[in-house]
Motif scaffolding. Sequence first.
Motif, mmCIF file in Angstrom:
data_model
loop_
_atom_site.group_PDB
_atom_site.id
_atom_site.type_symbol
_atom_site.label_atom_id
_atom_site.label_comp_id
_atom_site.label_asym_id
_atom_site.label_seq_id
_atom_site.Cartn_x
_atom_site.Cartn_y
_atom_site.Cartn_z
ATOM 1 N N LEU A 262 0.889 -1.162 0.000
ATOM 2 C CA LEU A 262 0.000 0.000 0.000
ATOM 3 C C LEU A 262 0.922 1.205 0.000
ATOM 4 O O LEU A 262 1.686 1.407 0.947
ATOM 5 C CB LEU A 262 -0.899 0.012 1.239
ATOM 6 N N ALA B 206 -2.548 4.651 -1.938
ATOM 7 C CA ALA B 206 -3.295 4.914 -0.703
ATOM 8 C C ALA B 206 -4.088 6.223 -0.786
ATOM 9 O O ALA B 206 -3.821 7.180 -0.058
ATOM 10 C CB ALA B 206 -2.341 4.937 0.488
ATOM 11 N N TRP C 170 -6.812 7.355 0.530
ATOM 12 C CA TRP C 170 -7.680 6.935 1.638
ATOM 13 C C TRP C 170 -9.097 7.476 1.521
ATOM 14 O O TRP C 170 -10.065 6.797 1.885
ATOM 15 C CB TRP C 170 -7.045 7.341 2.972
ATOM 16 N N ARG D 151 -11.121 7.749 -0.845
ATOM 17 C CA ARG D 151 -12.040 6.945 -1.668
ATOM 18 C C ARG D 151 -12.792 5.898 -0.867
ATOM 19 O O ARG D 151 -13.839 5.431 -1.295
ATOM 20 C CB ARG D 151 -11.254 6.226 -2.771
ATOM 21 N N TYR D 152 -12.218 5.499 0.267
ATOM 22 C CA TYR D 152 -12.790 4.392 1.029
ATOM 23 C C TYR D 152 -13.658 4.864 2.202
ATOM 24 O O TYR D 152 -14.210 4.042 2.923
ATOM 25 C CB TYR D 152 -11.663 3.449 1.485
ATOM 26 N N TRP E 30 -10.262 2.687 6.927
ATOM 27 C CA TRP E 30 -11.121 2.126 5.878
ATOM 28 C C TRP E 30 -10.299 1.620 4.693
ATOM 29 O O TRP E 30 -10.607 0.586 4.112
ATOM 30 C CB TRP E 30 -12.163 3.157 5.438
ATOM 31 N N GLU E 31 -9.224 2.357 4.315
ATOM 32 C CA GLU E 31 -8.395 1.858 3.214
ATOM 33 C C GLU E 31 -7.607 0.629 3.664
ATOM 34 O O GLU E 31 -7.373 -0.290 2.874
ATOM 35 C CB GLU E 31 -7.462 2.947 2.666
ATOM 36 N N GLU F 200 -9.794 -2.306 3.312
ATOM 37 C CA GLU F 200 -9.886 -2.690 1.898
ATOM 38 C C GLU F 200 -8.685 -3.544 1.493
ATOM 39 O O GLU F 200 -8.829 -4.567 0.801
ATOM 40 C CB GLU F 200 -9.966 -1.434 1.020
ATOM 41 N N SER G 54 -7.387 -3.064 -6.091
ATOM 42 C CA SER G 54 -8.673 -2.732 -5.484
ATOM 43 C C SER G 54 -9.596 -2.120 -6.526
ATOM 44 O O SER G 54 -9.170 -1.285 -7.323
ATOM 45 C CB SER G 54 -8.453 -1.728 -4.348
#
Length: 384
Positions: free
Chosen positions: A106, A135, A137, A139-140, A329-330, A333, A345
């Motif tokens: 990541l 990463a 982040w 987006r998640y 959250w990332e 994922e 992803s």
Amino acid sequence: MAHTIRWGIMATGWIAETFVRDLLKDPKARDASDVAHKVVAVASSSSKDKADKFISTLGIPAPCDAYATYQELVADPNVDVVYVATPHSHHYQNVMLCLEAGKNVLCEKAFTVNAAQTKILCETARKKNLFLMEAVWTRYFPLSVQVRELIQKGEIGEVLRTIADTSFGDDVEEKWGTKHRMVNPDLAGGCLLDLGIYSLTWVFQTLYHTLPRDQRKAPTVTSQMTPYHLTGADESTTILLSFPTSTPSNGPHPHRSQGIAMTNIRVSADPDEEGTSGPQIRIQGTKGEIQVFGHPFRPTSYRVIPKKGLGEVRTVEGSFPAEGHGMFWEADEVARCLRDGKLESEGMPWEESIVIMEVMDEVRKQGGLTYPQKIESTEYPLQL
């Protein structure tokens, strides 16, 4: 039974600290009972003491090994995935080191300095059957996912324009000087790669990512850049993107859609830091608008404003479970992708990372911004 991922942390700066603090939060607090995280190794390129201090300061539970080199970190058999938290000028070399050692990765945004480097990393990961993700982040966040779903459901009609502004009003000379990574060309400094990536993230996740993968088309790019007089890195960049598609229908006669991505380190999008100046992101469709509040990288709420006669205005507040920052959250994922044997992803696929890097390449070309040859290089290994 939760699928547990063992993390190695490459670098010990504030972004690594923020990420690890989130990894240490109980996943159940965010309703993630299917995955869990352990930090098993930390490396600082300057000293083992620094890695030891990082472990003790954050209270990382034992066993967690401290290393004085990145080579030792990637050789650790207990590490499932490495979080690369170095300056983006060094990402290409650092990620290649991980991939060559057979480690999943990541990597902090911006992925690399240019698209050529990103393409090679993705190709290497594919060849070696390793997971790799940029990463991004934001987006998640559940909030980001909800906004994308609203667009895909046609909540605001055909989306034709997104305006996003990631700008901080600092006294640049006083705060950043010439050596800080934000303004130092030797570290790929400037606002484009560091902050502008978030404005581009909102443009892309609303105008590009909301379409099925086979319908996504790269935009044309027009931009303006203002160089910082002391170093030549960009202190202000404005990008106009024109996509040959629109969401959600992209019908037989699709509309074009436009994205306006702005970033600046001398003027602020939120001068009083109270949100008085309104949303930093506006997503505009034929039946209404979605406004996103808070910093583009860490949005806190959104408002749906239907066209007159089409419904009520509503505001949805986001939340940060366990007082986290939102990077967990990332991480969740990544854990799910590794559990399911995925190499990339869906939320931030390689192809999209490459297209965004190509946009930034074109913006730098139009603005005449280059970095030292060594950090633009695709040669590996190369001592930086």
